[in-house]
Write a protein that holds these residues in place. Structure first.
Motif, PDB file in Angstrom:
ATOM      1  N   ALA B  65       0.850  -1.201   0.000  1.00 16.76           N
ATOM      2  CA  ALA B  65       0.000   0.000   0.000  1.00 16.76           C
ATOM      3  C   ALA B  65       0.878   1.241   0.000  1.00 16.76           C
ATOM      4  N   GLU B  66       0.878   1.929  -1.137  1.00 19.72           N
ATOM      5  CA  GLU B  66       1.621   3.181  -1.267  1.00 19.72           C
ATOM      6  C   GLU B  66       1.097   4.210  -0.265  1.00 19.72           C
ATOM      7  N   CYS B  67       1.965   5.097   0.165  1.00 17.46           N
ATOM      8  CA  CYS B  67       1.460   6.145   1.069  1.00 17.46           C
ATOM      9  C   CYS B  67       2.077   7.492   0.713  1.00 17.46           C
ATOM     10  N   ALA B  68       1.600   8.519   1.392  1.00 16.15           N
ATOM     11  CA  ALA B  68       2.097   9.861   1.126  1.00 16.15           C
ATOM     12  C   ALA B  68       3.538   9.998   1.631  1.00 16.15           C
ATOM     13  N   ARG B  71       4.845   9.578   5.388  1.00 17.93           N
ATOM     14  CA  ARG B  71       3.823   9.174   6.367  1.00 17.93           C
ATOM     15  C   ARG B  71       3.834   7.677   6.644  1.00 17.93           C
TER      16      ARG B  71
END
Ligand SMILES: Cc1ncc(C[n+]2csc(CCOP(=O)(O)OP(=O)(O)O)c2C)c(N)n1
Ligand code: SF4
Lengths: 355, 251
Positions: B65-68, B71
């Motif tokens: 799951a990619e994130c900002a 973060r």
């Protein structure tokens, strides 16, 4: 179930628990502290449930993102300055089609502003708020009972449409106490969203992502988001009308301002003025069809907001040049009284020759 | 014949987009080997960051799951708290972890989140074209320190392992490098240990990897590997900064 006397913030917390909210992440800010404290007291003690006081609103919304990745019902809350910080995360949630519930008990701005109730975050809430082309569902309650009911609806909508849902309240709604009835019990088993990421057991691995080096792919993602938004608009737009049948002038107001407007309308009705109210409950999608319906019989509109005229633009857009729109607003956290609004209404009523 | 190498099961058969000599590819392979050896492929969620490794999900055959930017530690917190049976790792660059995401990292470590962080320290912002990172060495030229990093103006290289190790929530921190076969073997051991800490619920674990970026260092791969030994590891000494294995478990 019997009614209990509760402040609005706590009522959201209790309703969220009953909606099967498993995770709450927040950061203190007035006027929503009763909510984070309610979750610290009540959610954290429930089996399998999670409460974390995050180090910032940025962290809190990204914790929500993580919880949503694994399919848990998750929520965060804040007030205006904190909601600004959450916008990055909300944009990512929207892009990844991840459900989440975000409560904004908004206060006066810009800047640190005041801790008094205001409605100046309407634009931010209804236009996406963060970067990129997206929308969130925005629910605007106007009583403690409605805060509770819309909190449950918010979780259901978020899951149904895989979208972040914003509950846009304000400092008055959050802190005033009213009797409230909770119509459902908390689920015995916490819901887990289907298709979430929990490890690739018995299936190929999955990816949640937003970034792509291919603009055409991103365009398709945007198209598909907006197709869903179209569906939401068709199926979920809600509003309330009040004393509208014989009205010559209709006030359009949302949230706590609608509550004040109702008091004002009762006052002027007692003097024989035919005034009604249209109250959008979903601010996005905005009930533009309802406005179009009203203008068939009513020519005069008064938009009343606790800001400098934000929903005003949606009313004007919905009217497409038809009818006459006036505006009354008080920004900065000043709360107008019903008698003040009655005076504005009757002045307009007489000026427009409606009597 | 003895089999000395096999393609890790949890590493997809895709061609890496990384530059020749880049440390990211080695780090990816090591993590995948560890995931395989520990039998974690079907219970792991990885969190890649914006950075050169933003496409890490093209390589790791686990849920990702990619994130900002920055973060990762907060997202990992959300995942692990909601679903403690999942093994969570973040994969973060130095801009990601030590600049924009410093707060999230420190507080996740301090809360003792049972998560594992692989921290790629390559002393520059790779993805955006070689700007100064918080870990850029003094005097080092980058596109935003064209005259060399001047500590009076730009501050000193930040030492995250040293900073995080004293936090009580931290179970394990080791700084390793992937610039030689011996170091690569040590790096793999460290990654294994970090995941083990998570499985044993001991708290936050992190492996900092000194990782060559030949492209932005304007060096050949061989020069870059040597530079890690000669310059980088002088400022960022390799070694174990925290290990609670021998201490009694908190619970
Ligand atoms: C909020 C935000 N700011 C800036 C960026 C641009 N950006 C992408 S990756 C990155 C830094 C990359 O450096 P590092 O974390 O060291 O990873 P590397 O590419 O070197 O592996 C930046 C600044 C972004 N994606 N998001
Ligand atoms: S720019 Fe540097 S970090 Fe990025 S892929 Fe190339 S060598 Fe690796």
């Amino acid at each position: 179930m019997p009614k209990v006397l509760m402040d609005g913030n706590s009522a959201i917390g209790e309703a969220a628990i009953r909606a099967g909210c498993q995770c709450y992440f927040g950061y203190p800010i007035t006027p929503q502290n009763e909510l984070i404290e309610y979750m610290a007291t009540h959610l954290s003690r429930r089996k399998g449930c999670v409460f974390v006081q995050a180090e910032s609103e940025l962290a809190a919304i990204n914790m929500v993102y993580g919880a949503s990745v694994v399919g848990a019902r998750a929520m965060t809350s804040s007030s205006s300055p904190g909601i600004s910080l959450k916008q990055e995360g909300i944009s990512y949630l929207a892009a990844c089609e991840l459900p989440a519930v975000i409560v904004n008990m908004s206060r006066g701005g810009p800047g640190l502003g005041s801790i008094a109730a205001a409605q100046s975050d309407y634009f931010q809430a209804t236009r996406g708020g963060g970067h990129g082309d997206y929308r969130t569902i925005v629910l605007a309650p106007s009583s403690v009972q409605e805060l509770a009911d819309l909190t449950i609806r918010a979780f259901d909508l978020a899951d149904k449409y895989k979208i972040p849902v914003i509950i846009l309240g304000d400092g008055v709604l959050g802190q005033m106490m009213e009797p409230v009835e909770f119509k459902q019990e908390a689920p015995a088993v916490l819901p887990v969203r289907e298709g979430s990421l929990r490890g690739a057991k018995g299936r190929p691995s999955k990816i949640i992502k937003t970034f792509t080096s291919n603009p055409a792919e991103l365009e398709e993602i945007n198209w598909s988001l907006f197709r869903r938004y179209g569906l939401i608009k068709k199926q979920e737009t809600t509003f309330e009308t009040f004393m509208i049948d014989d009205a010559k002038l209709v006030v359009v107001a949302f949230g706590i301002a609608a509550r004040i407007a109702k008091g004002a309308i009762r006052n002027v009705r007692a003097e024989g003025l035919k005034v009604g109210l249209l109250r959008p409950i979903t601010l996005w999608p905005f009930p533009d069809e309802a406005v179009k319906e009203v203008v068939k019989n009513v020519n005069h509109f008064l938009v009343f907001e606790m800001n400098m005229g934000q929903m005003l633009e949606d009313v004007q857009l919905s009217l497409e040049g038809k009818g006459e729109v006036s505006f009354y607003g008080r920004p900065g956290g000043v709360i107008p009284t019903p008698s003040e609004v009655s005076r504005v209404i009757s002045r307009l009523y007489y000026q427009k020759g409606l009597k | 014949m003895k089999k000395v190498y096999a393609h890790p099961k949890s590493l997809k058969r895709a061609v890496f987009h990384y530059c020749p000599g880049c440390g990211h590819s080695i780090a990816h392979r090591l993590i995948c080997e560890v995931i395989d050896e520990m039998g974690l492929q079907d219970k792991t969620v990885g969190i890649p960051p914006p950075g050169c490794s933003v496409f890490a999900y093209h390589y790791f055959d686990v849920d990702m799951a990619e994130c900002a930017h920055g973060r990762g530690a907060a997202v990992a917190t959300g995942i692990k708290r909601a679903c403690p049976d999942i093994v969570v790792f973040t994969y973060q660059g130095d801009g990601d972890l030590a600049a924009i995401g410093t707060a999230e990292t420190i507080h996740a470590a301090n809360r003792g989140e049972n998560t594992t962080t692989v921290f790629i320290n390559n002393a520059v912002y790779g993805m955006t074209g070689g700007q100064m990172a918080p870990t850029t060495l003094r005097g080092m030229k980058t596109t935003t320190t064209p005259y060399g990093r001047d500590h009076v103006i730009e501050g000193h290289p930040i030492k995250m392992s040293e900073m995080l190790a004293p936090l009580e929530g931290v179970a394990y921190i080791e700084r390793v490098a992937v610039n030689s076969p011996a170091n690569i073997r040590k790096a793999k051991k460290a990654i294994t240990k970090a995941f083990q800490m998570q499985l044993d619920k001991r708290g936050f674990s992190m492996v900092e990897i000194l990782s060559p970026c030949p492209t932005n260092w304007k060096m050949t791969p061989i020069q870059a590997w040597k530079w890690v030994d000669d310059e980088m590891s002088k400022i960022f000494p390799l070694g174990v900064y925290k290990d609670v294995t021998e201490q009694k478990s908190a619970d």
